[in-house]
Design an enzyme around this catalytic site. Structure first.
Site, PDB file in Angstrom:
ATOM      1  N   GLU A 265      -9.663 -12.973   2.130  1.00 26.26           N
ATOM      2  CA  GLU A 265      -8.517 -12.579   1.779  1.00 26.26           C
ATOM      3  C   GLU A 265      -7.543 -13.953   1.390  1.00 26.26           C
ATOM      4  OE1 GLU A 265      -6.408  -9.629   3.579  1.00 26.26           O
ATOM      5  OE2 GLU A 265      -4.356 -10.011   2.688  1.00 26.26           O
TER       6      GLU A 265
ATOM      7  N   HIS B 276       0.474  -4.873   2.206  1.00 26.94           N
ATOM      8  CA  HIS B 276      -0.823  -4.469   2.880  1.00 26.94           C
ATOM      9  C   HIS B 276      -1.895  -5.654   2.617  1.00 26.94           C
ATOM     10  CE1 HIS B 276      -4.295  -2.438   3.452  1.00 26.94           C
ATOM     11  NE2 HIS B 276      -5.019  -2.263   2.172  1.00 26.94           N
TER      12      HIS B 276
ATOM     13  N   SER C 110     -11.653  -5.004  -1.630  1.00 35.75           N
ATOM     14  CA  SER C 110     -11.425  -5.936  -0.680  1.00 35.75           C
ATOM     15  C   SER C 110     -12.680  -6.316   0.102  1.00 35.75           C
ATOM     16  CB  SER C 110     -10.089  -5.970   0.300  1.00 35.75           C
ATOM     17  OG  SER C 110     -10.465  -4.691   0.797  1.00 35.75           O
TER      18      SER C 110
ATOM     19  N   ARG D 174      -4.752  -5.628  -6.573  1.00 34.58           N
ATOM     20  CA  ARG D 174      -6.135  -5.395  -5.807  1.00 34.58           C
ATOM     21  C   ARG D 174      -6.573  -3.669  -6.070  1.00 34.58           C
ATOM     22  NH1 ARG D 174      -8.483  -3.397  -1.618  1.00 34.58           N
ATOM     23  NH2 ARG D 174      -6.829  -4.042  -0.136  1.00 34.58           N
TER      24      ARG D 174
ATOM     25  N   HIS E 219       0.958  -1.247   0.212  1.00 34.17           N
ATOM     26  CA  HIS E 219       0.002   0.111   0.048  1.00 34.17           C
ATOM     27  C   HIS E 219       0.894   1.248  -0.001  1.00 34.17           C
ATOM     28  CE1 HIS E 219      -3.041   3.059   0.973  1.00 34.17           C
ATOM     29  NE2 HIS E 219      -4.066   1.971   1.013  1.00 34.17           N
TER      30      HIS E 219
ATOM     31  N   LEU F  25      -1.919   2.093   8.490  1.00 34.00           N
ATOM     32  CA  LEU F  25      -2.519   2.275   7.159  1.00 34.00           C
ATOM     33  C   LEU F  25      -3.235   3.796   7.266  1.00 34.00           C
ATOM     34  CD1 LEU F  25      -3.452   1.494   4.383  1.00 34.00           C
ATOM     35  CD2 LEU F  25      -5.766   0.906   5.563  1.00 34.00           C
TER      36      LEU F  25
END
Lengths: 590, 235
Positions: free
Chosen positions: A390, A356, A406, A401, A245, A255
């Site tokens: 996942e 990530h 997700s 992705r 990420h 994050l």
């Protein structure tokens, strides 16, 4: 039997995150005897950390939005190795699935018209890439995962799902026909080991970001499902595909949502330059995550990184104004103040690409049924085993992705698997009983661990594993470097097999759980390493210095890693959606 | 840094003890309490605590840190320990201890379940989402963000006294979250179930819950709203 208790269910779901709880809800609503085994209380699952939203063409921001446009973006984002039948299913079923969540009570943010608020996210477009940036990610402020996970838990409470909270599944139980008939699980509180017998076993165990030293993932993301599947001899697909990420907080790894850039934030280098304009002239900071992450690393490598060591870049948000930040990104303000010691209202956030998401996993069809290959290399369903979320590779994400996909993956395929199992159960689903030997086999590693008398500690071995992965299998990869990494892993295998458990007590023994998790981490890491070294091209998140181009002639396919012989094979990508024309591979630019 | 930890393992211990462990901390970094616990566990793997997200959103690692309930993962050492002091870690007060810093949260969850923590609306849903204005949605801010860490309820003397009958601040915050939701149609049913001397009215408004909520939420205010609704409901 082995003196062990047996608990019997129609369906057992391993994992209490978004995918597991959506599957459980479906089955509980239909009255089947369903249990969720989860190593943490369900609302502590990693879904809770999802921030920006759930991408779906509900046509709130743009009344003309079309799920086919979302499909186009997802196929392109996947760098063309996402399965088009699965992507079609996800994007077309998505709106209904999101509306169901709203009806269940999910507190989405709202537009002036009272509809669900949607924000722009990376890789989104209108009209098949021709109509400019779309805003398709449905959000509950920047706490969408939290809101979604709690809503699903609440829905399960309403429907009386049985939860085995703080239970840990250690291995699959396979009968003489090779069918899965349940799992061995430990009740963490008492230390009791139990055979949980089930007609359908659904893995919803999440990702394994903890194979890397720096990750946005929770401490619990240890790849338990992948570890169990590999130990049972089943393959994993596209496991070399790991998403970094772009915006993990420098130093902490936590994050910072892509929604920051969706709301108008952008990345700057040490000269204050908005460098994404050079790498992705159209989408800029909202290009695919793989593209943005690579651009950031190049900036750093070329000496334009920020800070004393020039090893990160900055995410600028202050120009959005305090009001927007407070209403749209309140969680980011909190996280930045706590973990980066900066106030985004006034100053930029130091960020760096951080591990990530695991795009690969257990291959499945759209019903969540786990797949292997027969001797002819054709798909073969593994009876009794399902995977969603996942841990599964259905595959909607391919080599990269898109943000917001997700959460959609979790609920769409959790629901799909639930529905399919419901149907199978109604038609009568029976497997042959497991024998004592079958069950003992599944208990082997637990028994060995409980008898360990010497060896190294979990924390030492885990740190070593994480550093190998971080150094040899990062954003940019190179053959000789990876081979070196594989050697190091191979030396680590035996040491991990001899890991020492000095605390043998029963009650809430987290040392035992961490040792079992370490073995799973290792299985994921080794599969990643070998599959990555095998894919001689650059595609999506898999970027090789020694093979810089995408090679559609040889690698427009899934990789399949088989634990037996540690062999990497191939599997065809699905290019046959049911209701739309195939999206043919094109040069991928943003 | 000296870390004093509450230790109790029912398999081997007659009674709990406070154990002192010396941990070396990096000088240039202000670690979180959870990072320090990880260093302790490296030395002694038998030290037990819960943890998951390590960023303050999952609510696993609520504990009593130098006398104050909080989440270990977002409490910096500089805040937890006054200069020259030691770090003192105990389990959340008022709940049975399973082992070390891990408490049995059953009764806490039971109180949460009691308030029917799910949307009730028996009218047929529309083909799309139910509409809600931004203003109505804003009424849920400060309520839905609860992470069920139990820092508040285990800091509440009324909950210590009557954990089986007083819902406690965490449960009541969620009770109000559904009462405040314009999409929920079960206000009467919800209020009737709360209308007894214990469920809500054991709250004495001392705001111990507000003082420790790691998410900055205000259960006392929510309880005040429920009280007003109950009074109106009764008349």
């Amino acid at each position: 039997m082995t003196g062990m208790r047996t608990l019997t269910f129609d369906a057992v779901i391993v994992g209490g995150g978004g995918a597991g709880m959506r599957a459980a809800l479906q089955l509980a609503q239909s009255g089947y005897n369903t249990a969720v085994i989860t190593k943490v209380f369900p609302t502590r699952s990693h879904t809770v950390s999802a921030q920006g939203g759930i991408t779906c063409a509900i046509a709130s921001d743009d009344p003309n939005d079309d799920w086919r446009w979302h499909m186009y973006d997802t196929v392109k984002g996947s760098d063309y190795i996402g399965d088009q039948d699965a992507i079609e299913y996800m994007c077309s079923e998505g709106p209904q699935t999101v509306f169901e969540l709203e009806h269940m009570g999910l507190p989405f943010s709202r537009t002036e018209k009272g509809r669900i608020y949607q924000r722009p996210f990376g890789g989104q477009s209108k009209d098949f890439g021709k109509g400019g940036q779309a805003a398709r990610t449905c959000a509950a402020a920047d706490r969408t995962g939290h809101a979604l996970l709690h809503t699903l838990y609440q829905g399960n409470l309403k429907n009386n799902t049985a939860f085995l909270n703080e239970w840990y599944a250690t291995d699959l139980v396979k009968n003489q026909d090779g069918a899965i008939v349940g799992v061995i699980a430990i009740c963490i509180e008492t230390g009791e080991t139990v055979f949980v017998k089930s007609k359908a076993t659904v893995f919803a165990t999440g990702g394994a970001g903890r194979i890397y030293a720096s990750t946005t993932n929770a401490l619990i993301n240890t790849g338990d499902g992948v570890g169990m599947a590999l130990r049972a001899g089943f393959p994993v697909q596209d496991i070399e595909m790991w998403q970094f990420h772009p915006t993990g907080i420098y130093g902490a790894g936590t994050l910072v949502t892509e929604g920051c850039r969706g709301e108008g934030g952008y990345l700057i280098n040490k000269d204050g330059e908005r460098f994404m304009e050079r790498y992705a002239p159209n989408a800029k900071d909202l290009a695919g995550r793989d593209v943005v992450a690579r651009s950031m690393v190049l900036e750093i490598l070329e000496g334009r990184g920020c800070g004393e060591n020039g090893d990160h870049v900055m995410l600028k948000l202050d120009h959005l104004g305090e009001e927007v930040l407070n209403s749209k990104l309140p969680g980011i303000l909190e996280l930045s103040r706590t973990f980066a010691h900066v106030d985004p209202v006034k100053e930029p956030i130091p960020v760096v690409p951080t591990c990530h998401y695991m795009m690969g996993g257990i291959p499945t069809n759209v019903n969540g049924q786990a797949l292997t290959q027969n001797e002819k290399g054709e798909d073969a369903i593994i009876p009794g085993l399902f995977a969603v979320g996942e841990v599964a590779c259905v595959s909607v994400h391919g080599a990269n992705r898109l943000g917001g996909n997700s959460l959609l993956d979790l609920v769409v395929f959790g629901r799909a698997a639930g529905k399919h199992i419901e149907e199978m159960l109604s038609q009568g689903l029976e497997q042959r009983e497991a024998s004592v030997t079958d069950i003992e086999q599944a208990q082997n590693r637990l028994a060995r661990l409980n008898e360990s008398s010497s060896g190294e500690s979990v924390s030492t071995l885990r740190a070593e594993l994480q550093n190998i992965m971080q150094n040899h299998f990062g954003v940019f990869r190179r053959g000789d470097f990876m081979q070196d990494g594989i050697q190091k892993l191979s030396a680590l295998r035996e040491r991990i097999a001899n890991v020492h458990l000095d605390d043998k007590s029963l009650t809430f023994n987290t040392a035992r759980i961490e040792a079992l998790e370490l073995e799973n981490l290792f299985e994921v890491a080794e599969a990643t390493a070998i599959a990555a070294e095998g894919r001689n091209e650059s595609r999506g998140a898999h970027a090789r210095d020694d093979f810089r181009e995408r090679d559609d002639e040889n690698w427009l396919c899934h990789s399949m890693y088989f634990p037996k012989g540690k062999r990497v094979g191939k599997r065809d990508v699905n290019f046959s959606p049911k209701t739309v024309d195939t999206f043919e591979p094109q040069v991928r630019s943003y | 840094m000296l870390v004093s930890i509450y230790r109790y393992n029912p398999d081997t211990d007659e009674k709990p003890v406070m154990q002192d462990v010396e941990v070396e901390l990096p000088e240039d970094k202000d670690l979180m309490v959870l990072d320090v616990l990880a260093l302790v566990k490296q030395q002694d793997s038998s030290v037990v605590y819960r943890r998951s997200c390590r960023e303050g959103v999952c609510g696993s690692d609520g504990m009593n840190i130098n006398g104050t309930n909080g989440l270990a993962c977002i409490t910096p050492m500089s805040t937890a320990v006054k200069s020259g002091g030691k770090l003192v870690l105990r389990p959340l007060p008022g709940l049975p201890v399973i082992r070390d810093l891990v408490v049995d949260m059953s009764i806490f969850y039971k109180q949460y379940e009691k308030i029917k923590p799910y949307l009730i609306n028996d009218t047929a849903p529309p083909a799309i989402e139910r509409l809600q204005s931004p203003e109505d949605r804003a009424k849920l801010d400060g309520l839905y963000e609860c992470i069920l860490c139990a820092c508040c309820s285990t800091n509440c003397p009324s909950f210590w006294w009557n954990p089986d009958k007083f819902i406690g601040p965490a449960g009541l915050l969620q009770a109000y979250r559904f009462l405040a939701d314009t999409r929920d149609t079960a206000d009467n049913e919800r209020l009737s179930e709360l209308d007894d001397p214990f469920s809500v009215f054991r709250c004495r408004g001392i705001m111990n819950c507000v003082a420790v909520c790691p998410k900055g939420l205000n259960p006392t205010r929510a309880i005040g709203h429920i009280r007003s609704m109950l009074i109106e409901h009764g008349t």
